[in-house]
Design a protein around this motif. Sequence first.
Motif, short mmCIF file in Angstrom:
data_model
loop_
_atom_site.label_atom_id
_atom_site.label_comp_id
_atom_site.label_asym_id
_atom_site.label_seq_id
_atom_site.Cartn_x
_atom_site.Cartn_y
_atom_site.Cartn_z
N LEU A 138 -35.59 33.82 -86.42
CA LEU A 138 -35.31 34.21 -87.36
C LEU A 138 -35.27 32.97 -88.18
O LEU A 138 -35.90 32.25 -88.87
N ARG A 139 -34.80 31.94 -88.15
CA ARG A 139 -33.87 30.97 -88.47
C ARG A 139 -34.80 29.57 -87.83
O ARG A 139 -34.71 29.22 -88.93
N GLY A 140 -34.53 30.28 -87.06
CA GLY A 140 -35.51 29.17 -86.24
C GLY A 140 -36.86 28.69 -86.41
O GLY A 140 -38.38 27.65 -85.74
N GLY A 141 -37.28 29.64 -86.84
CA GLY A 141 -38.70 30.21 -87.38
C GLY A 141 -39.29 30.59 -85.96
O GLY A 141 -40.83 30.42 -85.93
N ASP A 178 -35.04 22.32 -109.13
CA ASP A 178 -33.73 22.09 -108.83
C ASP A 178 -33.38 23.72 -107.48
O ASP A 178 -32.22 23.88 -106.87
N GLY A 179 -34.94 24.51 -107.61
CA GLY A 179 -34.53 25.82 -106.43
C GLY A 179 -34.22 25.33 -104.47
O GLY A 179 -34.82 23.72 -104.69
N LYS A 180 -34.61 26.82 -104.00
CA LYS A 180 -34.24 26.10 -102.85
C LYS A 180 -35.49 25.93 -102.05
O LYS A 180 -36.60 26.65 -102.05
N ALA A 181 -36.20 24.81 -101.31
CA ALA A 181 -37.14 24.43 -100.88
C ALA A 181 -37.66 26.12 -99.95
O ALA A 181 -36.99 26.39 -99.87
N SER A 182 -39.42 25.96 -100.61
CA SER A 182 -39.67 27.42 -100.11
C SER A 182 -41.11 27.22 -99.68
O SER A 182 -42.26 26.64 -99.91
N GLU A 183 -41.57 28.11 -98.85
CA GLU A 183 -43.33 27.78 -98.48
C GLU A 183 -43.90 29.56 -97.68
O GLU A 183 -42.91 29.79 -96.73
N THR A 184 -45.24 29.42 -97.83
CA THR A 184 -45.27 30.47 -97.82
C THR A 184 -47.54 30.09 -97.52
O THR A 184 -47.56 29.27 -98.23
N ARG A 185 -47.49 31.14 -96.18
CA ARG A 185 -48.93 30.18 -95.97
C ARG A 185 -49.77 31.62 -96.12
O ARG A 185 -49.97 32.99 -96.43
N PHE A 186 -51.06 31.20 -97.13
CA PHE A 186 -51.89 32.57 -97.09
C PHE A 186 -52.96 32.83 -96.66
O PHE A 186 -53.77 31.68 -95.98
N GLN A 187 -53.71 33.88 -96.39
CA GLN A 187 -55.15 33.36 -95.76
C GLN A 187 -55.52 34.93 -96.40
O GLN A 187 -55.23 35.85 -97.00
N GLU A 195 -47.63 35.03 -94.71
CA GLU A 195 -46.23 34.72 -94.15
C GLU A 195 -45.76 33.14 -94.39
O GLU A 195 -46.21 32.41 -94.50
N PRO A 196 -44.26 34.52 -94.44
CA PRO A 196 -43.26 33.30 -95.18
C PRO A 196 -42.66 32.58 -94.35
O PRO A 196 -42.35 33.07 -93.39
N VAL A 197 -42.85 31.06 -94.73
CA VAL A 197 -42.32 30.28 -94.03
C VAL A 197 -40.70 30.62 -93.51
O VAL A 197 -40.07 30.48 -93.14
N THR A 198 -40.66 30.20 -95.07
CA THR A 198 -38.99 30.72 -95.45
C THR A 198 -38.80 32.21 -95.95
O THR A 198 -39.73 32.31 -95.93
N GLY A 199 -37.40 32.30 -96.42
CA GLY A 199 -37.26 33.92 -95.87
C GLY A 199 -36.41 33.96 -97.62
O GLY A 199 -35.86 34.39 -97.49
N ARG A 200 -37.27 33.96 -98.63
CA ARG A 200 -36.74 33.92 -100.27
C ARG A 200 -36.52 35.17 -100.84
O ARG A 200 -37.99 35.38 -100.39
N THR A 201 -35.81 35.37 -101.64
CA THR A 201 -36.18 35.91 -102.03
C THR A 201 -37.05 36.56 -103.08
O THR A 201 -38.00 35.20 -103.79
#
Length: 331
Positions: free
Chosen positions: A183-186, A228-237, A251-257
């Motif tokens: 999971l951490r390694g994507g 100032d937040g944590k880097a976050s990425e989501t892919r949408f289709q 599909e969330p690339v990162t796993g933020r709340t």
Amino acid sequence: MRSTPPLKTAAADTPSDTWNPSGGVQFLTVPEELAGQRIDNFLQARLKGVPRSRVYRILRKGEVRVNKGRVKAEYKLAAGDMVRVPPIRAAEQAPAPHAGEQLRQLVHDSILYDDKGLLVINKPAGLAVHGGSGVRLGLIEVLRQMYPQSPFIELVHRLDRDTSGAIMVARKRNVLQHVQAELRGGRIGKSYLALAVGKWPRGRRVVEAPLRKNTLKSGERMVSVHQDGKASETRFQVLERFKAATLLGAEPVTGRTHQIRVHAQFVGCPLAGDSKYTGGEDNRAFRERGLKRLFLHSASVRCTLPDGTDVHVEAPLPTEMQALLKKLRDE
């Protein structure tokens, strides 16, 4: 880099690996097989009968120390770490709530996969993944009561209480460590179905916006896009367009709340039924169509087990979500 200071053990410290509820301040050492476990889960498994809310309170107040340093609930332990546990009065202990037969049956009927130390559950909306403030029982507590012969049952990842669908639970320590490393390694696939209010912008397939968590005075957690937040990425289709909404794959690339929910709001198309991030007028319009919950569903999970087995599990869309989509198509 680990956030705690170097371990300096006083001669009077007598670390052990078990907690004595009648003792004062105690020191527990983390064994090799528990390396990688979150500190909140480590404490909950040992402080039998202590409410989860109490565990989080002593963490927030800094009464729990790891290697003499303060840590947050999500801190992951290393073998040999020394955990300081403060005195907890017997009055603060309470018998663990018991899952009723109806709830056990609901969770049993929601099992999608159970093999080689991995469970995949089609979590119902409204069921928290674990007990906590204001929540007596969560999915993990129910599973531990359902599998009393299993010495190890831990969440691989989490889902919001209002989100339904596939969630992975490990029944073996090596499975947890392996899948979380993936999971951490994507290398883990998590796909969601979401219904966004309005017309999703054409060509908007990726949202990269930093997220920061905030806790209100009421204790409610809110997340916002902030520099100032944590880097976050989501892919949408875009899967289907309606007059008043857009069905999305996410599909969330990162796993933020709350990541998918806040990224959708950031684009200007918050999710239908979201009481935190969607306006009341939009939610009323979808309630009139029969939607009584957040339209966010964990549709599938994909992972590889330690022995190389590829696992791909899909969770069917709940009937109330299917009914809403039919109504939208007919409009």
